[in-house]
Design an enzyme around this catalytic site. Structure first.
Site, PDB file in Angstrom:
ATOM      1  N   TYR A  73       2.318   1.422  -6.173  1.00  0.00           N
ATOM      2  CA  TYR A  73       2.946   0.247  -6.789  1.00  0.00           C
ATOM      3  C   TYR A  73       2.221  -0.393  -8.049  1.00  0.00           C
ATOM      4  CZ  TYR A  73       5.181  -4.501  -7.489  1.00  0.00           C
ATOM      5  OH  TYR A  73       5.730  -5.706  -7.983  1.00  0.00           O
TER       6      TYR A  73
ATOM      7  N   SER B 190       3.584  -6.956 -12.897  1.00  0.00           N
ATOM      8  CA  SER B 190       3.020  -7.771 -11.618  1.00  0.00           C
ATOM      9  C   SER B 190       1.627  -7.774 -11.908  1.00  0.00           C
ATOM     10  CB  SER B 190       3.175  -6.760 -10.288  1.00  0.00           C
ATOM     11  OG  SER B 190       2.723  -7.208  -9.140  1.00  0.00           O
TER      12      SER B 190
END
Length: 252
Positions: free
Chosen positions: A151, A138
């Site tokens: 995350y 990501s």
């Protein structure tokens, strides 16, 4: 863009979202696909939409025994493309409000799951002298994203795993790369916007606009764009150890 006929691709988190989109893209280029996840109904729906050359397999990628069972079930299948896409978003909260259990839950899937799947399916690729691994990371973590520390940290860990692993298995003819999407339009981002709106007291629309305004194109990317990016990466055999941003300019 490339002919994947005769190759078998295994996609984790394949029952919905990015995993399903990647499965569709690879299947459309001729690959046999194995979609892996924990929800039988969702996996069956994806396989049903693809038809021939697609199969489903149940596996919790964070569970070493489950991954071993998956590898045993696919013994004799030459998995030459491994897409580690399974991931969980984790909490939207300040670090001091995050429990150890929430932290571990994110790392168990996003990092340990990637490690376990690579450990299970890389030996076959190395033995055959060919194969491609794409780990879905990501852009989060490569630029600030408040209240998403587990995350972000997990996705940066995936990038670190990838760059080092590429040097370990590259000499055997196996490529390992990461694809780092930016915000992808869909249920996961809608959830995040709702949580951020609740936390900040703003509207969901304001939370979304504040987020996408950070990208050069002023929008989120689509699941289909991620699927096409995976196909494009597989068409570049000289790419190894790379981290590809697909973010509508979010990093910029």
């Amino acid at each position: 863009m490339t002919d994947l006929a005769g190759r078998t691709a295994l996609i984790t988190g394949g029952g919905s979202g990015l995993g399903a989109a990647i499965a569709r893209a690879l299947h459309g280029e001729g690959a046999d696909v194995v979609v892996v996840g924990r929800d039988t109904a969702k996996l069956d729906a994806v396989v049903g939409s693809l038809g021939d050359r697609a199969r489903a397999a149940i596996c919790d990628v964070a569970d070493p025994a489950a991954v071993d069972r998956l590898a045993e079930a696919l013994e004799g299948v030459d998995v030459s493309i491994l897409i580690n896409n399974a991931g969980v978003p984790g909490p939207v909260a300040a670090l001091t409000d995050i429990s150890v259990e929430d932290w571990d839950a994110v790392f168990d899937v996003n990092v340990r799951g990637t490690f376990l799947m690579c450990r299970a399916f890389l030996p076959g690729m190395v033995q055959r002298g060919t194969g491609d691994v794409i780990n879905v990371a990501s852009v989060s973590g490569k630029r600030p994203l408040a209240h998403r520390i587990p995350y972000c940290a997990s996705k940066m860990a995936v990038i670190g795993l990838t760059t080092t692993l590429a040097y370990e298995v590259g000499p055997a003819g196996v490529t390992v790369n990461t694809l780092s999407p930016g915000p992808v339009a869909g249920p996961r981002m809608e959830r995040n916007f709702r949580l951020e709106a609740e936390r900040s007291g703003s509207s969901v629309q304001d939370a979304e606009q504040a987020f996408v305004s950070r990208s050069a194109l002023g929008r989120m990317i689509t699941e289909e764009e991620v699927g096409r990016a995976v196909v494009a990466m597989l068409a570049m055999p000289g790419m190894c150890g790379a981290d590809v941003d697909l973010s509508a300019g979010m990093v910029a």
